[in-house]
Scaffold this motif. Structure first.
Motif, PDB file in Angstrom:
ATOM      1  N   HIS A   1     -36.166  23.653  38.670  1.00 50.00           N
ATOM      2  CA  HIS A   1     -35.665  24.956  39.094  1.00 50.00           C
ATOM      3  C   HIS A   1     -35.519  25.046  40.606  1.00 50.00           C
ATOM      4  CE1 HIS A   1     -36.080  26.587  35.025  1.00 50.00           C
ATOM      5  NE2 HIS A   1     -37.222  25.915  34.956  1.00 50.00           N
ATOM      6  N   LYS A   2     -35.537  23.892  41.274  1.00 51.69           N
ATOM      7  CA  LYS A   2     -35.275  23.883  42.707  1.00 51.69           C
ATOM      8  C   LYS A   2     -33.767  23.940  42.954  1.00 51.69           C
ATOM      9  CE  LYS A   2     -39.449  23.528  44.451  1.00 51.69           C
ATOM     10  NZ  LYS A   2     -39.995  24.551  45.355  1.00 51.69           N
ATOM     11  N   VAL A   3     -33.407  24.372  44.151  1.00 54.88           N
ATOM     12  CA  VAL A   3     -32.004  24.474  44.527  1.00 54.88           C
ATOM     13  C   VAL A   3     -31.738  23.481  45.649  1.00 54.88           C
ATOM     14  CG1 VAL A   3     -30.182  25.978  45.413  1.00 54.88           C
ATOM     15  CG2 VAL A   3     -31.934  26.893  43.880  1.00 54.88           C
ATOM     16  N   TYR A   4     -30.759  22.608  45.462  1.00 52.38           N
ATOM     17  CA  TYR A   4     -30.405  21.636  46.501  1.00 52.38           C
ATOM     18  C   TYR A   4     -29.236  22.188  47.306  1.00 52.38           C
ATOM     19  CZ  TYR A   4     -30.346  17.034  48.647  1.00 52.38           C
ATOM     20  OH  TYR A   4     -30.450  15.990  49.536  1.00 52.38           O
ATOM     21  N   THR A   5     -29.430  22.315  48.611  1.00 47.39           N
ATOM     22  CA  THR A   5     -28.398  22.921  49.454  1.00 47.39           C
ATOM     23  C   THR A   5     -27.996  22.059  50.652  1.00 47.39           C
ATOM     24  OG1 THR A   5     -30.125  24.096  50.680  1.00 47.39           O
ATOM     25  CG2 THR A   5     -29.093  25.267  48.853  1.00 47.39           C
ATOM     26  N   ILE A   6     -28.767  21.032  50.973  1.00 46.39           N
ATOM     27  CA  ILE A   6     -28.479  20.246  52.191  1.00 46.39           C
ATOM     28  C   ILE A   6     -27.620  19.036  51.811  1.00 46.39           C
ATOM     29  CG2 ILE A   6     -30.318  20.961  53.730  1.00 46.39           C
ATOM     30  CD1 ILE A   6     -32.140  18.929  52.543  1.00 46.39           C
ATOM     31  N   TYR A   7     -26.359  19.339  51.478  1.00 45.55           N
ATOM     32  CA  TYR A   7     -25.462  18.294  50.997  1.00 45.55           C
ATOM     33  C   TYR A   7     -25.063  17.326  52.104  1.00 45.55           C
ATOM     34  CZ  TYR A   7     -25.123  21.305  46.923  1.00 45.55           C
ATOM     35  OH  TYR A   7     -25.420  22.061  45.818  1.00 45.55           O
ATOM     36  N   SER A   8     -25.134  17.764  53.352  1.00 44.82           N
ATOM     37  CA  SER A   8     -24.800  16.843  54.444  1.00 44.82           C
ATOM     38  C   SER A   8     -25.796  15.691  54.491  1.00 44.82           C
ATOM     39  CB  SER A   8     -24.797  17.598  55.782  1.00 44.82           C
ATOM     40  OG  SER A   8     -26.054  18.241  55.996  1.00 44.82           O
ATOM     41  N   ILE A   9     -27.080  16.006  54.307  1.00 44.31           N
ATOM     42  CA  ILE A   9     -28.088  14.944  54.263  1.00 44.31           C
ATOM     43  C   ILE A   9     -27.864  14.051  53.052  1.00 44.31           C
ATOM     44  CG2 ILE A   9     -30.553  14.506  53.887  1.00 44.31           C
ATOM     45  CD1 ILE A   9     -31.216  16.796  55.687  1.00 44.31           C
ATOM     46  N   LEU A  10     -27.535  14.653  51.927  1.00 41.76           N
ATOM     47  CA  LEU A  10     -27.295  13.862  50.719  1.00 41.76           C
ATOM     48  C   LEU A  10     -26.099  12.938  50.903  1.00 41.76           C
ATOM     49  CD1 LEU A  10     -28.156  13.322  47.820  1.00 41.76           C
ATOM     50  CD2 LEU A  10     -26.617  15.163  47.093  1.00 41.76           C
TER      51      LEU A  10
END
Length: 592
Positions: A478-487
């Motif tokens: 249920h976490k939200v991933y938002t740092i797509y630049s790092i990914l």
């Protein structure tokens, strides 16, 4: 109707859907309301908190359904996400407080009590949407005072308190509290229960554009951002070491080889011809199973381009928190539109390898990833139907996906194949290939395929290991991933390290006079996918609380397909990098 018109219509439909997706707007409404307006409120689903795939319709639990349950019309992404939104009975009019009032009063039968008690024991949660803002709450709680199972008491929450923040004419935030009034449902007996709710409105200065900031608290920022950057630094160090290692090979070892192999014939007679030049007549011999090999390259290229396009959409902000089904919609649409890339890549390589059954090669390319995925889906969808879960896709959705595959994916695949077949020249090898293959000498055990795959996969996997946990916690938690630049940076590190490692092992293989490097480069490059699959077991059993046949099946079923896709993609990257390297080597010396 002309089939070409149908194809053009489907292509336009998919393209327009993608453009709507890129607009990053959750609905057509402007989300502006006047005093007393009825704001859209939907009940979505319920399910065990620890099993994100095991979800059910909200009114599968005996709450208070309206007289006529009206379902919201959902798009493809919402259906794939397991969302089944229906109009709820709550009336949350804009800026109108409501004291505690009755939603409904009903008598729970023994069967209803058992259903609620089972939900409370499994830690069920419910999800709703108010003006496209998600809201969650617990169904009930377990009170365990003595630590013994038979002394546990099960309580159902019967009262829901909504607190809503607004700014002028827009809804900014909504919160819910359910831990107020409760009723004991421990015993198997009829229970009279009254479900209630209340609404409290408060003004806030937060702007509408920042209303999703609340959900970033469920992401990995800011408390884990340092770990993310540590992961990137660790990965960068790995890539730098690999780059230095490869540079050493290119500058020192190859330089000496070039001097040795490019000297005059009289001087060359003093050397025993051995090493990678010794097999120049076999190194460009086409591999066995050419059609399968080219299908792997075609599918891998398509999956790589799919990943790049998904990252582009993510970086520009399309996949903001709880944009229902946006990622699934994008995956389906972009995969369909990139099928022409798979056909072009596979057909062009197949023609260079003097393949003649190009239609069969394109069919194999189109089914290499889709068929295993479809078979896995059929099994998992059957399991979901058995559980009566919202994860089961309706027949109409399945039929629509099949029609898209037949009317859009297949034509684009063959059009790309025709273009690749007609626009590709013959394979230009720097060396002439001998008529008969040279015998490969006996190799040490560590030069065999399996040990090299282990070593080649471990290094890129170590560069992404830390980031994998956050990705898994977002997909299967249920976490939200938002740092797509790092990914994206981590993804590029994975690609670069895979290419470097595969080149290094290809050089070692050729130096040992083993000319069968084509398939070996694919296996070494794709072996990182095997390591990711191994990490799935570690995450499931050691780092998550998922349980049950359905959740276990969904996790390992779909993660097997994902890891298989990584194998195809990284295997293709490994081969293409090795091909460039091998061409450079043999173009730099006289081989005749």
């Amino acid at each position: 109707m002309d089939p070409r018109i149908l194809d053009l219509f489907c292509f336009w439909l998919l393209l327009s859907s993608l453009l709507r997706l890129c607009s990053a707007i959750s609905s057509a409404s402007d989300h502006r309301y006047a005093l007393g307006d009825l704001v859209p409120f939907y009940a979505n689903k319920v399910g065990p908190f620890q099993n994100p795939s095991e979800t059910y319709r909200y009114f599968d639990l005996p709450f208070c359904p309206p007289a006529h349950v009206t379902e919201k019309r959902e798009d493809l992404g919402e259906i794939l996400n397991g969302d089944r939104l229906v109009h709820a009975k709550y009336e949350l009019n804009f800026r109108q407080d409501k004291p505690l009032q009755s939603l409904c009063k009903k008598t729970l039968s023994v069967e209803d009590v058992r259903i609620f008690r089972d939900a409370v024991r499994k830690d069920y949660y419910f999800q709703m949407y108010y003006d496209d803002l998600p809201v969650w709450g617990s169904v009930g709680e377990v009170v365990d005072s003595s630590g013994r199972v038979h002394d546990r008491r099960y309580f159902l929450y019967t009262c829901v308190h909504f607190e809503i923040l607004y700014n002028e004419d827009r809804v900014i935030e909504i919160g819910v509290a359910t831990n107020g009034e409760t009723i004991d449902i421990t015993e198997d007996k009829d229970v009279v229960v009254e479900f209630k709710y209340s609404v409290k409105w408060k003004e806030t200065n937060k702007t509408f554009e920042r209303r999703m900031d609340k959900y970033l608290q469920q992401s990995f920022l800011p408390q884990h951002v340092e770990i993310h950057w540590f992961s990137i630094m660790n990965s960068c160090v790995t890539v730098l070491l690999l780059t230095g290692f490869l540079t050493t090979i290119l500058i020192r070892v190859l330089k000496n080889d070039f001097i040795k192999y490019s000297c005059d014939e009289e001087i060359a007679d003093d050397f025993d011809e051995s090493g990678w030049k010794y097999i120049h007549g076999d190194v460009f011999r086409f591999p066995p199973f050419k059609s399968l090999f080219c299908a792997v390259l075609g599918s891998g290229t398509q999956l790589f381009m799919l990943s790049i396009f998904i990252f582009m959409l993510a970086i520009i902000g399309v996949f903001y928190p709880y944009n229902r089904g946006a990622l699934y919609s994008a995956l389906v649409i972009i995969y369909v539109l990139t099928s022409g890339i798979a056909g072009y890549s596979a057909a062009s390589f197949y023609k260079q390898m003097d393949g003649v059954y190009w239609v069969g090669n394109l069919i194999l390319t189109g089914g290499l990833f889709c068929v295993p995925l479809f078979l896995t889906f059929c099994f998992l969808n059957t399991v979901a139907i058995g559980y009566k879960s919202t994860a089961a896709l309706p027949f109409g959705t399945i039929l629509m996906i099949l029609l898209i595959w037949m009317l859009v994916t297949s034509p684009l695949l063959f059009l790309g194949g025709i273009a690749g077949r007609n626009s590709t020249a013959d394979f230009q090898a720097p060396c002439r290939t001998n008529k008969f293959p040279r015998e490969i000498p006996q190799l040490a055990w560590y030069r065999q395929t399996a040990p090299q795959m282990i070593l080649a996969g471990f290094l890129p996997f170590s560069a992404i290991y830390i980031e994998l946990y956050y990705i898994f916690a977002s997909i299967w938690g249920h976490k939200v991933y938002t740092i797509y630049s790092i990914l994206f940076i981590v993804f590029m590190i994975l690609v670069i390290s895979t290419a470097f490692v595969t080149i290094a092992f290809t050089y070692f293989q050729l130096s040992a006079e083993d000319h069968e490097w084509w398939w070996r480069s694919v296996l070494c490059g794709g072996s990182t996918g095997v390591f990711i699959f191994g990490y799935c077991f570690h995450y499931f059993f050691a780092r998550s609380d998922m349980s049950g046949f359905m959740q276990t099946s969904f996790f390992f079923g779909y993660m097997t397909c994902v890891c298989y896709g990584f194998f195809l993609m990284l295997g293709t990257i490994g081969f293409k990098a090795s091909l460039l390297f091998v061409r450079h080597m043999y173009q730099s010396i006289k081989c005749e």
